[in-house]
Design an enzyme around this catalytic site. Structure first.
Site, short mmCIF file in Angstrom:
data_model
loop_
_atom_site.label_atom_id
_atom_site.label_comp_id
_atom_site.label_asym_id
_atom_site.label_seq_id
_atom_site.Cartn_x
_atom_site.Cartn_y
_atom_site.Cartn_z
N HIS A 249 107.93 138.42 179.95
CA HIS A 249 108.04 139.63 179.17
C HIS A 249 107.66 140.79 180.09
O HIS A 249 106.66 140.71 180.78
CB HIS A 249 107.09 139.56 177.97
CG HIS A 249 107.32 140.62 176.94
ND1 HIS A 249 107.07 141.95 177.18
CD2 HIS A 249 107.79 140.55 175.67
CE1 HIS A 249 107.38 142.64 176.09
NE2 HIS A 249 107.81 141.82 175.17
N ARG A 269 108.91 150.60 173.47
CA ARG A 269 110.12 151.18 174.05
C ARG A 269 111.16 151.45 172.97
O ARG A 269 111.83 152.48 173.01
CB ARG A 269 110.67 150.25 175.14
CG ARG A 269 109.84 150.32 176.41
CD ARG A 269 110.22 149.24 177.42
NE ARG A 269 109.64 147.95 177.04
CZ ARG A 269 110.26 146.78 177.11
NH1 ARG A 269 111.50 146.73 177.57
NH2 ARG A 269 109.66 145.67 176.74
#
Ligand code: SF4
Ligand code: SF4
Ligand code: FES
Lengths: 608, 262
Positions: A249, A269
């Protein structure tokens, strides 16, 4: 051996994360007597760590969304190596699985019309993730847990399965764990609390044990993630597919050291956060691969406009699939443009109001405040890649979830194929719901169809007990904690994000030495709740899956998704037609190349 | 910059035990769980402690640290004075299994007694409709990570084992309240909350709210409103009926699917 505790079920589910619970509920609904075994207390499984949401093309926010778009996104995100049929079923059935959770009490965030709200995530064309703030996994597991409790399903908490037993198995030598028999007959394990052994007789066993992250030094995974189901399946004669693909990740915490690896959700994000290097540059614009150029914004202006107007603008590059972002961060840090603690900056503070951040990302706010003294509404976070998910897993029939071993099923992270070379965020929670249900139903049907139950030989049980107790018989051997640490070091350094032939060969040499070391583990104390002993047993599984990863990664001489070769940086079309399967051959892992399942024309057209 | 931390850790089992001294090297930024893990790895491989996420999200690592119920993974060492000894003991309200691990099955038994969520039927188009404001209340309660710190701190059971059969505890008052306030639930749980869960035994000391690592306002937002509803039910059902209808009427008509006879 007469005194061992025995239980008999139609379906035994190993693991009580989202996949296991959903499978158990389905099997119960299909009329089976179901038992769930889990290593921790109920409701603590790693699913609680999932933050962002459940990907499902419900079309609540973008009516243009439908299963075909979701299917296409999933296949492209997986670099076309996914099993097309799994990706299809997943995209088609996810919306119903989400609605069903609501019927069981889940409280999702809403749209202004009162429908389930959906958020943006990397690799998904439309806002598609049903969510509850940034604690969707907790909501999912609590909902399923409460449902399972309401249905009265038997749960064996803090109980670890060490071996599967098959019909016709005989006790062989104590160091051979490869089973030779026919249909699955049950599972053998121990209660963590007392250290006593327990035998579950069941003609259908569903593996839902999650992943393998604990083989790596920096990981978002908990202690439970030792690849148990992967190893159990191999030892029963099933194969693992796509094991070379491990997802790092892109955004884990990097500081302070004690929290290194803990997840920072992609929703940061999705909700407007951007990545910057030490020079303040939004570097993701420099890493847009050819494959995604057409759909990715090439200027900051366009990227920023996209949050408001998705029809006329393309997605920000921060929302590229995870493998792309993780590699980019890795490259920036290597080039000396990293943050003080060896990551990069993830900045949402300068882009959204404190109120918005606290409302949309409450757990992240809390996590940074408490663990790192960082106020994410006022300053950027420092983040770097962390081992998060394994795409590889038990090769199963897409429709039923059954492995090559009759009666042995797998669902969720432990199953392979669905995500190909890289998993999109949000597709994990939907995966475990869709395939948890399918495997549970089919495991129940299969058990109901059987005329005679498989049987378990007492000698097999005795041999399994002896193997489990072995570390108590060794004086002055190796400390399991030390061995685990060394193993994590090897996998992190030599079979990590960026891989090279010589390093992987070195890793395989090292892994051979670990095989001797784990034969000499010794543990102190007695059998009652003894974590040292538990680890000594889990280490066998960790080592086996580590070998699968290293062997498959060495074999695949190209870069694709969650597998990046320094020595073969390009993606190779020939490899795009092949899956790698790992099987156990004696004590060793054998890797074979097998052609990708053929996608029907009507689906192929979607990629035209 | 590492330094040596002095710790006292309770070790033993159901038959008894004692505080054992450890000196362990720790680093800046670490939490109590890190120190316990280092003891496990280097000094006492069989030290029993529960944990999973190490990020305050699973509620496994509940212990009492210097006498206060806390999550070991969220208790930073920097919160202690230099040279202070850190004492870690098992949760007091539950029977010890081994070392820091307690038998929390009481909580799971209580959970089984809560009548499940019973939603209204789906509207014709298959999609339930709820407004964000209406789900937010329940969402606050559903943040609960089941660490059971509120359970261990509540004096009704902390020092009174005999109350356990008739008292569900703050975590489950939260659950009753969540279901009672759920826009789609059709069960009336007030009688149960009083009779079976013993909400009347709570005298609103707020200790549960103080220890909750999720910051859930257990007393103000769940227990007190539940007590009020229970009181309404006991003495004045009409008030309650009025309130329930009023609450639903706040939604536009089209969004309130009604069952026949409702
Ligand atoms: S407020 Fe009530 S439930 Fe909470 S600790 Fe005090 S007595 Fe227990
Ligand atoms: S209400 Fe708070 S203190 Fe109680 S179990 Fe839940 S999270 Fe823990
Ligand atoms: S380990 Fe999960 S809350 Fe502490």
């Amino acid at each position: 051996m007469t005194e061992i505790e025995r239980h008999s079920f139609d379906v035994l589910v190993v693991g009580a994360g989202g996949a296991g619970l959903r499978a158990a509920i389905a099997a119960h609904d299909a009329g089976a007597r179901v038992g769930i075994v889990c290593k921790s207390l109920l409701g603590k499984a790693h699913t609680v760590m999932a933050e962002g949401g459940i990907a499902a093309a419900m079309g609540n926010v973008w009516q243009e969304d439908n299963w075909k778009v979701h299917f296409r996104d999933t296949m492209r995100g997986g670099k076309m190596l996914n099993h097309w049929r799994m990706a299809q079923l997943h995209a088609q059935e996810a919306p119903d699985r989400v609605r069903e959770l609501e019927e069981w009490g889940a409280l999702f965030d809403r749209t202004p019309d009162g429908l389930i709200s959906q958020r943006d995530f990397g690799g998904h064309r439309y806002a598609r993730l049903a969510h509850v703030g940034d604690r969707t996994g907790l909501e999912l597991i609590r909902t399923l847990q409460q449902r399972a409790v309401a249905l009265g399903i038997d749960v064996f908490m803090e109980c670890t399965v060490t071996e599967l037993v098959k019909d016709g198995d005989t006790a062989t030598s104590t160091d051979k764990r490869v089973s030779a028999g026919g249909r699955i007959a049950g599972a053998f394990g121990y209660w963590r609390e007392s250290g006593r052994f327990v035998l579950f007789e069941a003609p259908s066993v569903v593996l839902a044990t999650g992943g393998i992250g604990k083989s790596y030094k920096v990981t978002s995974n908990s202690w439970e993630y030792t690849g148990d189901g992967h190893a159990l399946a191999l030892q029963s004669g099933a194969s693992l597919v796509n094991m070379e693909f491990v997802q790092f990740h892109p955004t884990g915490m990097v500081w302070p050291p004690s929290v290194k690896g803990i997840l920072v959700t992609e929703s940061v994000r999705g909700d407007g956060g951007v990545l910057r290097n030490s020079e303040g540059r939004r570097f993701m614009f420099d890493y847009i691969p050819e494959f995604f150029k057409a759909e990715t914004a090439d200027s900051e202006d366009e990227a920023d406009r996209w949050y408001e107007d998705k029809t006329n603008n393309r997605r920000p590059p921060e929302l590229l699939p995870r493998d792309e972002v993780a590699r980019a961060i890795n490259a920036e840090v290597k080039a000396g443009r990293g943050s003080p603690h060896g990551g990069v900056f993830l900045d949402i503070a300068s882009r959204r109001t404190p109120e918005y951040i606290r409302r949309r990302l409450p757990s992240m706010y809390h996590q940074f405040k408490e663990l790192a003294d960082v106020d994410i509404t006022a300053e950027p976070m420092e983040v770097g890649p962390t081992c998060h998910y394994v795409m590889g897993g038990v090769a199963v029939d897409p429709d039923t979830g059954e492995s090559a071993v009759p009666g042995l099923y797998a669902a969720g992270e432990v199953a392979g194929g669905m995500h190909g070379a890289n998993r999109l965020g949000g597709n994990s929670l939907s995966d475990l719901l869709v395939f948890g249900r399918r495997t549970g139903l089919n495991a129940a049907y299969a058990a109901a169809r059987l005329a005679t139950r498989p049987s378990i030989d007492d000698d097999v049980v005795r041999a399994a007990s002896e193997r489990a107790l072995a570390p108590f018989g060794i004086e002055g051997g190796e400390n399991p904690y030390g061995v685990q640490q060394d193993l994590q070091e090897v996998m992190h350094n030599l079979v990590g994000i960026i891989r090279r032939e010589d390093e992987m060969r070195q890793a395989l040499d090292d892994l051979t030495k670990f095989k001797e070391r784990i034969g000499r583990l010794s543990v102190e104390g007695h059998r009652q709740y003894n974590p040292g002993w538990h680890l000594a047993i889990d280490l066998h599984n960790m080592l086996l899956v580590s070998e699968c990863i290293a062997r498959a990664a060495l074999e695949r001489t190209e870069s694709r998704g969650g597998h990046t070769r320094d020595d073969f940086p390009a993606t190779d079309d020939a490899w795009g037609r092949l899956n790698l399967h790992c099987r156990l051959d004696g004590d060793d892992v054998a890797v074979t190349r097998e052609p990708l399942p053929e996608m029907p024309d009507e689906l192929r057209e979607l990629f035209g | 910059m590492g330094y040596d931390l002095d710790m006292k850790v309770w070790r033993g089992d159901a038959s008894g035990g004692e505080l054992v001294d450890f000196t362990v090297e720790v680093e800046e930024g670490e939490v109590v769980l890190d120190a316990l893990h280092r003891i496990q790895a280097t000094q006492a491989g069989d030290l029993a402690v529960r944990w999973n996420c190490k990020a305050g999200k699973c509620g496994s690592c509940s212990t009492e640290i210097n006498g206060k119920p806390r999550l070991a993974c969220m208790t930073r060492l920097s919160t202690f004075e230099e040279g202070e000894t850190v004492t870690v003991t098992p949760l007091r309200a539950f029977p010890v299994v081994r070392d820091l691990v307690t038998d929390v099955s009481y909580n799971y038994k209580v959970a089984e007694k809560v009548p499940p969520f019973a939603p209204e039927p789906r509207p014709a188009d298959g999609a339930y409709r709820m407004q964000q404001v209406d789900v937010e209340r329940g969402q606050e309660f559903r943040k609960c990570i089941e660490c059971f710190l509120c359970q261990t701190v509540c004096h009704v059971i902390r020092d009174h084992e005999e109350n356990k059969p008739s008292f569900a505890g703050p975590r489950f008052f939260l659950r009753y309240a969540e279901l009672e306030m759920h826009p789609l639930d059709t069960n009336d749980r007030r009688e149960l909350a009083r009779e079976q869960a013993g909400i009347g035994l709570c005298n609103i000391t707020k200790c549960c709210t103080e220890v909750c690592p999720e910051g859930i306002k257990i007393t103000d937002n769940a227990i007190i409103p539940m007590k009020e509803r229970v009181a309404d039910r006991s003495y004045d059902p009409v008030t309650w009926l009025g309130r329930k209808i009023f609450r639903r009427d706040q939604l536009p008509d089209a969004q309130v699917p009604r069952t026949p006879g409702d």
